[in-house]
Scaffold this motif. Sequence first.
Motif, PDB file in Angstrom:
ATOM      1  N   ASP A 110       0.835  -1.211   0.000  1.00 27.24           N
ATOM      2  CA  ASP A 110       0.000   0.000   0.000  1.00 27.24           C
ATOM      3  C   ASP A 110       0.864   1.253   0.000  1.00 27.24           C
ATOM      4  N   ARG A 111       1.889   1.259   0.842  1.00 27.78           N
ATOM      5  CA  ARG A 111       2.787   2.417   0.925  1.00 27.78           C
ATOM      6  C   ARG A 111       3.512   2.632  -0.408  1.00 27.78           C
ATOM      7  N   ALA A 112       3.963   1.553  -1.032  1.00 28.10           N
ATOM      8  CA  ALA A 112       4.671   1.657  -2.311  1.00 28.10           C
ATOM      9  C   ALA A 112       3.742   2.191  -3.394  1.00 28.10           C
ATOM     10  N   GLU A 113       2.510   1.712  -3.393  1.00 28.41           N
ATOM     11  CA  GLU A 113       1.538   2.199  -4.378  1.00 28.41           C
ATOM     12  C   GLU A 113       1.277   3.692  -4.180  1.00 28.41           C
ATOM     13  N   ARG A 114       1.114   4.120  -2.948  1.00 28.77           N
ATOM     14  CA  ARG A 114       0.890   5.544  -2.660  1.00 28.77           C
ATOM     15  C   ARG A 114       2.083   6.390  -3.097  1.00 28.77           C
ATOM     16  N   ALA A 115       3.293   5.893  -2.841  1.00 29.87           N
ATOM     17  CA  ALA A 115       4.500   6.628  -3.241  1.00 29.87           C
ATOM     18  C   ALA A 115       4.582   6.746  -4.758  1.00 29.87           C
ATOM     19  N   ALA A 116       4.244   5.681  -5.457  1.00 26.09           N
ATOM     20  CA  ALA A 116       4.259   5.715  -6.922  1.00 26.09           C
ATOM     21  C   ALA A 116       3.234   6.718  -7.441  1.00 26.09           C
ATOM     22  N   LEU A 117       2.048   6.695  -6.873  1.00 27.00           N
ATOM     23  CA  LEU A 117       1.000   7.619  -7.328  1.00 27.00           C
ATOM     24  C   LEU A 117       1.364   9.075  -7.031  1.00 27.00           C
ATOM     25  N   ALA A 118       1.953   9.337  -5.873  1.00 24.68           N
ATOM     26  CA  ALA A 118       2.375  10.704  -5.535  1.00 24.68           C
ATOM     27  C   ALA A 118       3.444  11.177  -6.520  1.00 24.68           C
ATOM     28  N   HIS A 119       4.378  10.302  -6.845  1.00 22.34           N
ATOM     29  CA  HIS A 119       5.437  10.635  -7.798  1.00 22.34           C
ATOM     30  C   HIS A 119       4.838  10.933  -9.171  1.00 22.34           C
ATOM     31  N   LEU A 120       3.915  10.113  -9.604  1.00 17.94           N
ATOM     32  CA  LEU A 120       3.319  10.315 -10.922  1.00 17.94           C
ATOM     33  C   LEU A 120       2.450  11.561 -10.979  1.00 17.94           C
ATOM     34  N   GLU A 121       1.789  11.864  -9.898  1.00 22.19           N
ATOM     35  CA  GLU A 121       0.993  13.092  -9.852  1.00 22.19           C
ATOM     36  C   GLU A 121       1.899  14.309 -10.024  1.00 22.19           C
ATOM     37  N   ALA A 122       3.026  14.318  -9.332  1.00 23.56           N
ATOM     38  CA  ALA A 122       3.966  15.438  -9.445  1.00 23.56           C
ATOM     39  C   ALA A 122       4.590  15.490 -10.841  1.00 23.56           C
ATOM     40  N   ALA A 123       4.945  14.342 -11.387  1.00 21.10           N
ATOM     41  CA  ALA A 123       5.538  14.286 -12.731  1.00 21.10           C
ATOM     42  C   ALA A 123       4.539  14.752 -13.779  1.00 21.10           C
ATOM     43  N   SER A 124       3.298  14.335 -13.633  1.00 18.77           N
ATOM     44  CA  SER A 124       2.253  14.738 -14.563  1.00 18.77           C
ATOM     45  C   SER A 124       2.032  16.250 -14.514  1.00 18.77           C
ATOM     46  N   ALA A 125       1.940  16.798 -13.324  1.00 21.74           N
ATOM     47  CA  ALA A 125       1.737  18.240 -13.178  1.00 21.74           C
ATOM     48  C   ALA A 125       2.887  19.012 -13.812  1.00 21.74           C
ATOM     49  N   ALA A 126       4.114  18.551 -13.604  1.00 23.47           N
ATOM     50  CA  ALA A 126       5.278  19.225 -14.184  1.00 23.47           C
ATOM     51  C   ALA A 126       5.259  19.127 -15.704  1.00 23.47           C
ATOM     52  N   ALA A 127       4.896  17.980 -16.236  1.00 21.89           N
ATOM     53  CA  ALA A 127       4.855  17.805 -17.687  1.00 21.89           C
ATOM     54  C   ALA A 127       3.796  18.711 -18.310  1.00 21.89           C
ATOM     55  N   TYR A 128       2.631  18.779 -17.688  1.00 20.63           N
ATOM     56  CA  TYR A 128       1.584  19.658 -18.214  1.00 20.63           C
ATOM     57  C   TYR A 128       1.999  21.122 -18.125  1.00 20.63           C
TER      58      TYR A 128
END
Length: 145
Positions: A110-128
């Motif tokens: 669960d913790r790993a999944e949350r960390a991955a999602l947080a990372h992708l949210e930040a990466a997505s925001a930066a890319a946009y």
Amino acid sequence: MFAVRERLEALAARLAAERATAADVAALRALLEQGREATERQDLPRVAELNSALHLRILQISGNPWLSSIAKALYLHVQWVFRLGAAERAPHSWAEHIQLVDAIESGDGDRAERAALAHLEAASAAAYENAEGGYGVAGGHRPQA
């Protein structure tokens, strides 16, 4: 692309946390160190390569060959998008990678999944943000996932 990454990488992180060996974690930590060094040197092409290498290694650790196979083609595009904003994004990205590897090492899916999602949210925001700044999205419109 980010919608697909969210699904693939969250699952990969969860499975990697459940299956990672000490050697797997050591390999991830070595990639983190190389990424930190490349970021400090502002070797942005190398940072982009290491970003992909880290994510592909997590996919491999997941032990799911279908997941790895699907994601490999995607990472040619991920590396290109990462390079667009690497100068600003790299330090943040590597800090998020540390949290992700820490979560994988903990064995807590669960913790790993949350960390991955947080990372992708930040990466997505930066890319946009980069896209809206004129890096390839016509008229500044945010692409639909």
